[in-house]
Design an enzyme around this catalytic site. Structure first.
Site: not given
Lengths: 104, 207
Positions: B104, B108
């Site tokens: 990502c 995250s």
């Protein structure tokens, strides 16, 4: 407009550092920040995107220097202030009171 | 852990969350018991073992695998695992020709109902910035050398879609039970930075 959070393709961050047998959280304040963020979002009915947006809006220097859950924490406070649930002064006062041992 | 360094005194974030908790409890927004319950779920009841069960089941049941690849969220719910997030989960199948890896870059995002909490490296600036431009080099640092003829696909998670990798079933595991197979499936093999334990070959793996 890009932001500091948009890290894909950036250079210069060095090798990926890994930790063996890493726990879900390293410190108690991290697990509490996680849980309180999730529960506050439910209670106050703000979408998770609002929290993320607040994190992305942290000053770039703060974003890079803060640990992961510190970003969550600062983002959470920003959302709560924006929603009128707390004021910055109220949080500072409570922090001082807890540090002085006159509040829990 | 350079990401954990900060300019506040060490008590800074601990004090701040204590103050926020104190105020939110006082105003009735948060129940202290609910905090402990949620921490228990995250620390003790969800984790990569859930994802490993999904992978092992897909390895032994081709019909299930088909349904899982068609609709990851439904496939996971089918095994009775709690899907705590509303986001859609997509399962990416590794094949002899394609190796998938998940990141990502923006924050995250992570499929935590099946994998638990992210490891720090997944949240690190180094992983987020580099795996999209030099995935083979990053994977090599993890001890995984992907042959040139295998295509590496990097999937960037976002607010609405979370990814999990379905690794290739290791050779020499014909006739293994599902429970035995579960033991081979590591967290990193479901992120794509590793492959399942393969007894006898001693492939690099950190967890």
């Amino acid at each position: 407009v890009n932001g500091i959070h948009d890290m894909g393709g950036m250079h210069g961050f060095g090798p990926v550092v890994r930790e063996a047998d890493e726990p879900a959280f390293h410190e108690d304040w991290e697990r509490r920040t996680f849980a309180i963020s999730v529960l506050a979002a439910r209670a106050i009915e703000f979408p998770i995107d609002e929290h993320r947006h607040a994190i992305e809006n942290l000053a770039p220097t703060v974003y890079l220097q803060a640990a992961y859950f510190e970003r969550w924490l600062l983002g959470l406070q920003a959302v709560l202030e924006h929603r009128g649930v707390v004021t910055g002064a109220e949080v500072e006062e409570r922090m001082a009171a807890i540090a002085a041992g006159v509040a829990t | 852990m350079d990401e954990r360094s900060h300019t506040d005194p060490p008590s800074g974030p601990a004090l701040r969350i204590k103050a926020l908790e104190s105020i939110l409890v006082e105003k009735g927004f948060v129940d202290p018991e609910a905090i402990d319950d949620l921490i228990d779920v995250v620390e003790n009841r969800i984790g990569p073992r859930n994802g490993a069960q999904v992978v092992a089941h897909a390895w032994v049941d081709p019909d299930y695998k088909e349904r899982l690849l068609e609709d990851g969220s439904a496939g996971i719910a089918e095994l009775g695992l709690s899907v705590l997030q509303a986001e859609h989960l997509v399962v990416l199948e590794n094949t002899p020709d394609v190796h998938n890896v998940v990141v990502c870059t923006l924050c995250s995002c992570y499929p935590w109902p099946v994998l638990g909490m992210q490891p720090s490296w997944y949240k690190s600036a180094a992983y987020r910035s580099r795996v999209v431009i030099e995935p083979r080099r990053v994977l090599a640092e993890f001890g995984l050398d992907v042959p040139d003829e295998v295509e590496v696909r990097v999937w960037d998670s976002n607010a609405d879609i979370r990814y999990m990798v379905l690794p290739i079933r290791p050779k020499g595991t014909d006739g293994w039970t599902e429970d035995e197979l579960v033991e081979l499936v590591t967290r990193d093999s479901m992120i794509g930075t590793s492959i399942p334990h393969d007894r006898g070959l001693n492939l690099a793996e950190d967890t």
